[in-house]
Design a protein around this motif. Structure first.
Motif, PDB file in Angstrom:
ATOM      1  N   LYS A   8       0.851  -1.198   0.000  1.00 13.90           N
ATOM      2  CA  LYS A   8       0.000   0.000   0.000  1.00 13.90           C
ATOM      3  C   LYS A   8       0.885   1.246   0.000  1.00 13.90           C
ATOM      4  N   GLN A   9       0.709   2.108  -0.989  1.00 12.74           N
ATOM      5  CA  GLN A   9       1.558   3.281  -1.176  1.00 12.74           C
ATOM      6  C   GLN A   9       1.518   4.219   0.038  1.00 12.74           C
ATOM      7  N   GLU A  10       0.328   4.438   0.618  1.00 11.11           N
ATOM      8  CA  GLU A  10       0.204   5.330   1.768  1.00 11.11           C
ATOM      9  C   GLU A  10       0.986   4.803   2.963  1.00 11.11           C
ATOM     10  N   VAL A  11       0.894   3.505   3.180  1.00 11.43           N
ATOM     11  CA  VAL A  11       1.594   2.881   4.301  1.00 11.43           C
ATOM     12  C   VAL A  11       3.097   2.911   4.063  1.00 11.43           C
ATOM     13  N   GLU A  12       3.532   2.654   2.853  1.00 11.62           N
ATOM     14  CA  GLU A  12       4.960   2.692   2.527  1.00 11.62           C
ATOM     15  C   GLU A  12       5.515   4.093   2.768  1.00 11.62           C
ATOM     16  N   SER A  13       4.771   5.104   2.404  1.00 15.37           N
ATOM     17  CA  SER A  13       5.192   6.487   2.639  1.00 15.37           C
ATOM     18  C   SER A  13       5.346   6.754   4.142  1.00 15.37           C
ATOM     19  N   ALA A  14       4.413   6.273   4.941  1.00 15.99           N
ATOM     20  CA  ALA A  14       4.488   6.441   6.392  1.00 15.99           C
ATOM     21  C   ALA A  14       5.677   5.677   6.976  1.00 15.99           C
ATOM     22  N   LEU A  15       5.985   4.517   6.425  1.00 20.94           N
ATOM     23  CA  LEU A  15       7.133   3.737   6.891  1.00 20.94           C
ATOM     24  C   LEU A  15       8.438   4.468   6.590  1.00 20.94           C
ATOM     25  N   LYS A  16       8.520   5.078   5.428  1.00 22.26           N
ATOM     26  CA  LYS A  16       9.717   5.866   5.092  1.00 22.26           C
ATOM     27  C   LYS A  16       9.851   7.057   6.032  1.00 22.26           C
ATOM     28  N   MET A  49       4.726   1.401  25.935  1.00 20.49           N
ATOM     29  CA  MET A  49       3.432   1.288  25.257  1.00 20.49           C
ATOM     30  C   MET A  49       3.514   1.501  23.749  1.00 20.49           C
ATOM     31  N   PHE A  50       4.223   2.522  23.316  1.00 18.74           N
ATOM     32  CA  PHE A  50       4.279   2.808  21.894  1.00 18.74           C
ATOM     33  C   PHE A  50       5.680   2.598  21.326  1.00 18.74           C
ATOM     34  N   CYS A  51       6.495   1.830  22.007  1.00 20.63           N
ATOM     35  CA  CYS A  51       7.848   1.577  21.536  1.00 20.63           C
ATOM     36  C   CYS A  51       7.873   0.532  20.430  1.00 20.63           C
ATOM     37  N   ILE A  52       6.821  -0.246  20.331  1.00 21.50           N
ATOM     38  CA  ILE A  52       6.692  -1.241  19.266  1.00 21.50           C
ATOM     39  C   ILE A  52       5.282  -1.114  18.700  1.00 21.50           C
ATOM     40  N   ALA A  53       5.175  -1.060  17.387  1.00 17.75           N
ATOM     41  CA  ALA A  53       3.870  -0.963  16.743  1.00 17.75           C
ATOM     42  C   ALA A  53       3.815  -1.933  15.567  1.00 17.75           C
ATOM     43  N   SER A  54       2.669  -2.561  15.388  1.00 15.85           N
ATOM     44  CA  SER A  54       2.481  -3.488  14.270  1.00 15.85           C
ATOM     45  C   SER A  54       2.110  -2.732  13.004  1.00 15.85           C
ATOM     46  N   VAL A  55       2.595  -3.252  11.887  1.00 22.43           N
ATOM     47  CA  VAL A  55       2.236  -2.728  10.572  1.00 22.43           C
ATOM     48  C   VAL A  55       1.445  -3.839   9.887  1.00 22.43           C
ATOM     49  N   TRP A  56       0.190  -3.554   9.575  1.00 26.76           N
ATOM     50  CA  TRP A  56      -0.673  -4.573   8.983  1.00 26.76           C
ATOM     51  C   TRP A  56      -0.430  -4.699   7.487  1.00 26.76           C
ATOM     52  N   SER A  57      -0.510  -5.916   6.988  1.00 27.74           N
ATOM     53  CA  SER A  57      -0.276  -6.145   5.569  1.00 27.74           C
ATOM     54  C   SER A  57      -1.470  -5.709   4.730  1.00 27.74           C
ATOM     55  N   THR A  58      -2.668  -5.929   5.212  1.00 27.20           N
ATOM     56  CA  THR A  58      -3.874  -5.532   4.484  1.00 27.20           C
ATOM     57  C   THR A  58      -4.800  -4.763   5.415  1.00 27.20           C
ATOM     58  N   LYS A  60      -7.702  -2.333   6.763  1.00 17.44           N
ATOM     59  CA  LYS A  60      -9.035  -2.050   6.237  1.00 17.44           C
ATOM     60  C   LYS A  60      -9.038  -0.734   5.456  1.00 17.44           C
ATOM     61  N   ASN A  61      -8.338   0.265   5.998  1.00 19.43           N
ATOM     62  CA  ASN A  61      -8.230   1.569   5.341  1.00 19.43           C
ATOM     63  C   ASN A  61      -6.751   1.972   5.390  1.00 19.43           C
ATOM     64  N   ALA A  62      -6.072   1.881   4.254  1.00 20.64           N
ATOM     65  CA  ALA A  62      -4.624   2.131   4.205  1.00 20.64           C
ATOM     66  C   ALA A  62      -4.279   3.564   4.604  1.00 20.64           C
ATOM     67  N   GLY A  63      -5.112   4.521   4.232  1.00 20.73           N
ATOM     68  CA  GLY A  63      -4.864   5.915   4.589  1.00 20.73           C
ATOM     69  C   GLY A  63      -4.899   6.132   6.088  1.00 20.73           C
ATOM     70  N   ASN A  64      -5.875   5.538   6.750  1.00 20.31           N
ATOM     71  CA  ASN A  64      -5.973   5.666   8.206  1.00 20.31           C
ATOM     72  C   ASN A  64      -4.822   4.956   8.907  1.00 20.31           C
ATOM     73  N   HIS A  65      -4.411   3.809   8.380  1.00 22.33           N
ATOM     74  CA  HIS A  65      -3.296   3.082   8.983  1.00 22.33           C
ATOM     75  C   HIS A  65      -2.004   3.885   8.843  1.00 22.33           C
ATOM     76  N   ALA A  66      -1.831   4.530   7.699  1.00 24.79           N
ATOM     77  CA  ALA A  66      -0.651   5.381   7.485  1.00 24.79           C
ATOM     78  C   ALA A  66      -0.660   6.552   8.464  1.00 24.79           C
ATOM     79  N   LYS A  67      -1.827   7.176   8.676  1.00 28.10           N
ATOM     80  CA  LYS A  67      -1.946   8.279   9.646  1.00 28.10           C
ATOM     81  C   LYS A  67      -1.605   7.799  11.045  1.00 28.10           C
TER      82      LYS A  67
END
Length: 91
Positions: A8-16, A49-58, A60-67
């Motif tokens: 997902k492009q939005e998620v990849e951008s957030a990862l970068k 608490m927020f030192c580790i976060a999961s990145v979902w592969s699929t 439900k809403n890629a834009g919200n996950h990126a945010k």
């Protein structure tokens, strides 16, 4: 060797964005595409608490996950504290 890109492009951008801010990304896991690890994972970090976060592969809403990923990075206690210290030195 670099990590593999998120589909997902939005998620990849957030990862970068997270990587530019020092967060480490490990690809793989049971139900997640990968995990984000805070560069300041210590006692001052919200008890981990927020030192580790999961990145979902699929997500439900890629834009919200990126945010959500950007919000986690932006709300890092140590990152904010370091920025405040540098601003105080400028005055």
């Amino acid at each position: 060797m670099g990590r593999r890109s998120h589909t997902k492009q939005e998620v990849e951008s957030a990862l970068k964005y997270a990587e530019r801010n020092g967060w480490r990304i490990e690809v793989g896991g049971a139900h997640a595409w990968g995990k984000l690890y805070c560069p300041y994972n210590d006692k001052e970090c919200r008890c981990g608490m927020f030192c580790i976060a999961s990145v979902w592969s699929t997500p439900k809403n890629a834009g919200n996950h990126a945010k959500q990923i950007r919000r986690i990075v932006d709300n890092c206690m140590r990152l904010n504290k370091n920025n405040e210290d540098s601003f105080e030195g400028e005055q």
